[in-house]
Write an enzyme that holds these catalytic residues in place. Structure first.
Site, PDB file in Angstrom:
ATOM      1  N   CYS A  83       6.571  -3.734  -0.726  1.00  0.00           N
ATOM      2  CA  CYS A  83       5.563  -2.678  -0.885  1.00  0.00           C
ATOM      3  C   CYS A  83       4.861  -2.360   0.438  1.00  0.00           C
ATOM      4  CB  CYS A  83       4.520  -3.134  -1.913  1.00  0.00           C
ATOM      5  SG  CYS A  83       3.127  -2.002  -2.051  1.00  0.00           S
TER       6      CYS A  83
ATOM      7  N   CYS B 224      -1.291   9.037  -9.934  1.00  0.00           N
ATOM      8  CA  CYS B 224      -1.185   7.632  -9.545  1.00  0.00           C
ATOM      9  C   CYS B 224      -2.385   7.317  -8.660  1.00  0.00           C
ATOM     10  CB  CYS B 224       0.122   7.396  -8.797  1.00  0.00           C
ATOM     11  SG  CYS B 224       0.285   5.703  -8.208  1.00  0.00           S
TER      12      CYS B 224
ATOM     13  N   CYS C  92       3.059  -8.067  -1.674  1.00  0.00           N
ATOM     14  CA  CYS C  92       4.420  -7.952  -2.192  1.00  0.00           C
ATOM     15  C   CYS C  92       5.312  -7.420  -1.071  1.00  0.00           C
ATOM     16  CB  CYS C  92       4.445  -7.033  -3.407  1.00  0.00           C
ATOM     17  SG  CYS C  92       3.280  -7.573  -4.673  1.00  0.00           S
TER      18      CYS C  92
ATOM     19  N   CYS D 196       6.924   5.533  -4.987  1.00  0.00           N
ATOM     20  CA  CYS D 196       6.437   4.191  -5.328  1.00  0.00           C
ATOM     21  C   CYS D 196       6.629   3.223  -4.163  1.00  0.00           C
ATOM     22  CB  CYS D 196       7.198   3.649  -6.524  1.00  0.00           C
ATOM     23  SG  CYS D 196       7.046   4.715  -7.920  1.00  0.00           S
TER      24      CYS D 196
ATOM     25  N   GLU E 181      -4.880   6.580  -0.718  1.00  0.00           N
ATOM     26  CA  GLU E 181      -3.923   7.627  -1.099  1.00  0.00           C
ATOM     27  C   GLU E 181      -3.840   7.733  -2.616  1.00  0.00           C
ATOM     28  OE1 GLU E 181      -0.924   8.061   2.614  1.00  0.00           O
ATOM     29  OE2 GLU E 181      -0.427   6.472   1.201  1.00  0.00           O
TER      30      GLU E 181
ATOM     31  N   CYS F 246      -4.562  -4.052   0.051  1.00  0.00           N
ATOM     32  CA  CYS F 246      -4.331  -4.833  -1.170  1.00  0.00           C
ATOM     33  C   CYS F 246      -4.590  -6.316  -0.943  1.00  0.00           C
ATOM     34  CB  CYS F 246      -2.885  -4.657  -1.648  1.00  0.00           C
ATOM     35  SG  CYS F 246      -2.611  -5.417  -3.266  1.00  0.00           S
TER      36      CYS F 246
HETATM   37  S1  SF4 Z   1       2.950  -3.879  -5.317  1.00  0.00           S
HETATM   38 FE1  SF4 Z   1       1.787  -3.378  -3.460  1.00  0.00          FE
HETATM   39  S2  SF4 Z   1      -0.129  -2.528  -4.171  1.00  0.00           S
HETATM   40 FE2  SF4 Z   1       0.822  -3.602  -5.884  1.00  0.00          FE
HETATM   41  S3  SF4 Z   1      -0.031  -5.674  -5.861  1.00  0.00           S
HETATM   42 FE3  SF4 Z   1       1.849  -5.737  -4.678  1.00  0.00          FE
HETATM   43  S4  SF4 Z   1       1.209  -5.361  -2.538  1.00  0.00           S
HETATM   44 FE4  SF4 Z   1      -0.464  -4.711  -3.877  1.00  0.00          FE
END
Ligand code: SF4
Length: 393
Positions: free
Chosen positions: A142, A128, A139, A369, A115, A135
């Protein structure tokens, strides 16, 4: 302690060009392009000039058909068309939010999807972009973090996102017409999409160098911001080899909380990260580091957190972006109340730091975000797994 090795064996390898298959010129550095043209039979003494000409057609004029490259001889164009292609990711869906934000779902080699989000504002237009499918990291606030890493993007797939957005915005000069002297619609790039860009350093570097090249897309390095969750060994290289601005996914003021929100903190904790930032080669008041801080209700939003934050970053030319949490299905957190966010911002502002509160954009199309996630995934993380890794299980 959960270790987060850069790339795991089950990750899909980056597709290698098949022998005899036309090679894509997008994403190649000038030196790589030079070598490819020589291999294709271009005389050494002409190669540099040909690189410059082809570069301008692809990245300045947005041309995808070699036949239109009229400052090259016809037979040379025919040779190029036989040996090479100019390929971009395919747009699967394009959604436009009521606030003008655009979200593209793009398909890349292997059928994977990423995306990309375009955010128009009064004085700028920010794209962005993503650097990984899924990933490497998890996190817990996220949405992308719930998607296991599938693979790193290639330089072509990273710079391709910029070119696809420019197509959609109609931002290439019309051939044979004087370039339009208008404000750029796509003026800024943030590497804040899917993935940890510093776990795909080489591809991100090459793609950003293409984006910054003055004979092509020509984006100023000060209009490109790379956001990292804290891959400490790669931070200085960002200044030395890319030269763009730096942002850090900070989000907490104690290791205990940051371990839960940004698990890479267990590998390089707050103190280690701040040392790396204090040593950042491009640190200055005109190139401040952006500390991103997601506002999570009752987790990291107390007055004490705000006071501790300004203490921690003392001496670092910085600004703090406060990001009201954008909820996603199954998210283990809630957004802090607006009054709490304002009180937090006030403490930081009074301590002398710019503390803009980011206006959520594109929420109606899940483009805000931390909301990005593509259908392509090799393994969905369960809510239990997410809560478990966030120490909430
Ligand atoms: S914020 Fe999301 S995209 Fe960014 S490093 Fe952490 S898990 Fe990965």
């Amino acid at each position: 302690m959960t270790e987060h090795p850069p790339v795991t064996p089950e990750v899909v390898a980056i597709p290698r060009p098949v022998a005899g298959e036309a090679a894509n010129l997008v994403g190649k550095t000038r030196d790589q392009l030079h070598d490819m043209l020589i291999q294709a039979g271009t005389p050494e003494r002409q190669a540099r000039m040909r690189v410059g000409q082809i570069w301008q057609w692809i990245y300045h004029k947005g041309v995808r058909d070699f036949a239109l490259m009229t400052n090259l001889a016809k037979d040379y164009r025919a040779m190029l068309a036989e040996r090479f292609t100019i390929e971009l990711p395919e747009v699967v869906t394009r959604q436009v939010s009521q606030d003008g934000t655009r979200k593209y779902l793009m398909r890349i080699a292997g059928g994977h999807e990423v995306e990309t989000v375009y955010i128009p504002e009064e004085d700028r237009g920010t794209l962005c972009i993503s650097s990984q499918v899924g990933c490497t990291l998890t996190c817990s606030f996220c949405h992308t973090g719930t998607q296991k890493l599938v693979r790193n993007l290639t330089p072509a797939e990273i710079v391709g996102q910029i070119m696809v957005a420019r197509d959609d915005l109609g931002e290439w000069p019309e051939l044979g017409r004087a370039p339009k002297n208008e404000t750029r619609l796509l003026s800024n790039i943030v590497l804040m999409g899917m993935g940890e860009p510093l776990y795909n350093f080489d591809a991100v570097r090459d793609a950003m160098k293409i984006a910054m090249d003055g004979e092509g897309i020509s984006l100023s390095r000060r209009r490109i911001t790379l956001s990292t969750s804290g891959v400490v060994p790669e931070i200085a290289k960002t200044a030395e080899e890319i030269g763009c601005l730096l942002a850090v996914s900070f989000h907490a003021t104690t290791d205990e909380v940051r371990d839960r929100l940004v698990p890479i903190n267990r590998k390089w904790n707050i103190a280690t990260l701040l040392d790396a930032l204090r040593a950042y080669p491009k640190l200055s008041n005109s190139e401040r580091i952006t500390f991103e801080y997601v506002m999570l209700d009752g987790v990291n939003d107390s007055d004490e957190d705000a006071r501790r934050l300004v203490q921690l970053i003392k001496g670092i030319p910085a600004k703090i972006n406060l990001i009201p949490f954008n909820e996603w299905p199954g998210a283990p957190y809630r957004r802090s109340p607006q009054a709490r966010i304002r009180a937090f911002a006030d403490i930081i502002y009074k301590a002398g730091y710019a503390s803009p509160i980011r206006t959520p954009r594109g929420e109606d199309i899940m483009a805000a975000c931390g909301q990005l996630k593509s259908a392509t995934e090799r393994g969905r993380k369960s809510r239990k797994e997410i809560a478990g890794e966030a120490g909430l299980g």
